[in-house]
Design a protein around this motif. Structure first.
Motif, short mmCIF file in Angstrom:
data_model
loop_
_atom_site.label_atom_id
_atom_site.label_comp_id
_atom_site.label_asym_id
_atom_site.label_seq_id
_atom_site.Cartn_x
_atom_site.Cartn_y
_atom_site.Cartn_z
N THR A 7 2.02 7.00 -8.53
CA THR A 7 2.89 6.07 -7.50
C THR A 7 3.39 5.06 -8.32
OG1 THR A 7 0.80 4.61 -6.76
CG2 THR A 7 1.45 6.69 -5.34
N THR A 61 4.05 2.94 -0.61
CA THR A 61 2.74 2.67 -0.33
C THR A 61 2.21 1.69 0.53
OG1 THR A 61 2.24 1.33 -2.38
CG2 THR A 61 1.89 3.76 -2.33
N ASN A 88 -3.09 6.04 -8.49
CA ASN A 88 -2.64 4.82 -7.31
C ASN A 88 -2.13 3.60 -8.19
OD1 ASN A 88 -2.84 6.28 -4.97
ND2 ASN A 88 -5.31 6.23 -5.13
N PRO A 119 -3.39 2.62 -1.40
CA PRO A 119 -4.09 3.59 -2.25
C PRO A 119 -4.98 4.17 -1.33
CG PRO A 119 -4.73 1.38 -3.00
CD PRO A 119 -3.44 1.29 -2.34
N THR A 122 -2.95 6.75 0.82
CA THR A 122 -2.58 7.68 0.30
C THR A 122 -3.36 8.67 -0.03
OG1 THR A 122 -0.89 6.18 -0.85
CG2 THR A 122 -1.25 8.28 -2.01
N ASN A 140 -7.34 4.16 -9.37
CA ASN A 140 -6.97 3.06 -8.57
C ASN A 140 -6.76 1.79 -9.49
OD1 ASN A 140 -7.25 3.95 -5.83
ND2 ASN A 140 -9.48 3.63 -5.91
#
Length: 243
Positions: A7, A61, A88, A119, A122, A140
């Motif tokens: 992302t 996001t 993420n 995150p 997602t 993350n």
């Protein structure tokens, strides 16, 4: 062929992730960008070495409807393939000058919405769509500013709302590391990573680390993760970071 989803891939750290992942034509890359109006020229250039296996999809996001639309697009794009690496990376640091004594309520809510809920949702939606491999590696993106131990050494304190949101990302990671294993089994691994102070637009003046060094180190760490690493906090060198 391993499938990577990144992302925030059209600039900063995400762009360098896209470039390095695309160096191998054995990789499939789903590179996410915030909106259909995003400038993708740099991303297309970065992924040119493996353009046939690179897919650019919209995923804001900070917007649940956008994330859900992305899930639908990803399912069609991957055609039954599972995601092996979910990075993420998308995030914001919109009010770096705020301190704990000047937090804007709306600013903090925005940081939490994009940096934490983004995150979280997602990952949740990808799981619900059965798009995650049983051995998925989920990263993350956090920060050294999200480390309580490291933050205590910073004087004066800085980026209060961003730091708070990244501490929350760390806690999210711990929660996900247990919840996802309940759903996918012991093979999946969830971690958070500090990329270091990187020379990007978000990094700003004073950043010391070249993007290729940070991303190269993180990819090496991510690809080498074992089951015992689940729920841990790593830096770009592969060394654990104190909570």
């Amino acid at each position: 062929m391993p499938v990577y989803v990144v992302t925030g891939a059209n600039r900063g750290l995400g762009l360098e992730f896209a470039r390095q992942i695309s160096q191998s034509k054995e990789n499939i890359l789903v590179a996410c960008h915030r909106s259909s109006s995003s400038d993708l020229s740099d991303l297309k250039q970065a992924a040119a070495n493996n353009a046939s296996n690179t897919h650019t999809l919209v995923c804001d996001t900070g917007d649940l409807k956008s994330i859900q639309a992305f899930i639908d697009s990803a399912k069609k794009t991957l055609e039954g393939k599972k995601i092996d690496f979910l990075i993420n990376n998308a995030g914001i640091n919109s009010v770096p000058d705020q301190t704990s004594l000047s937090i804007g309520p709306e600013d903090l809510a925005e940081q939490m919405r994009v940096n934490v809920l983004g995150p979280a949702k997602t990952t949740e939606f990808l799981l619900a769509a059965d798009l995650l491999s049983p051995k998925v590696r989920i990263v993350n993106m956090t920060s050294g500013l999200g480390s309580m131990t490291q933050s205590l050494t910073i004087n004066p304190r800085k980026c209060a709302t961003y730091s708070i949101s990244k501490a929350a990302v760390n806690s999210l990671t711990v929660q996900q590391s247990g919840n996802l294993r309940e759903k996918l089994g012991e093979g999946c691994v969830v971690i958070c990573m500090d990329p270091g102070w990187v020379k990007t637009r978000m990094g700003g003046v004073g950043a010391v680390l070249e993007p290729e060094v940070s991303i190269g180190g993180m990819l090496k760490c991510i690809r080498g993760l074992g089951e015992a690493d689940n729920g841990k906090f790593f830096g770009y060198t592969g060394k654990e970071v104190p909570w």
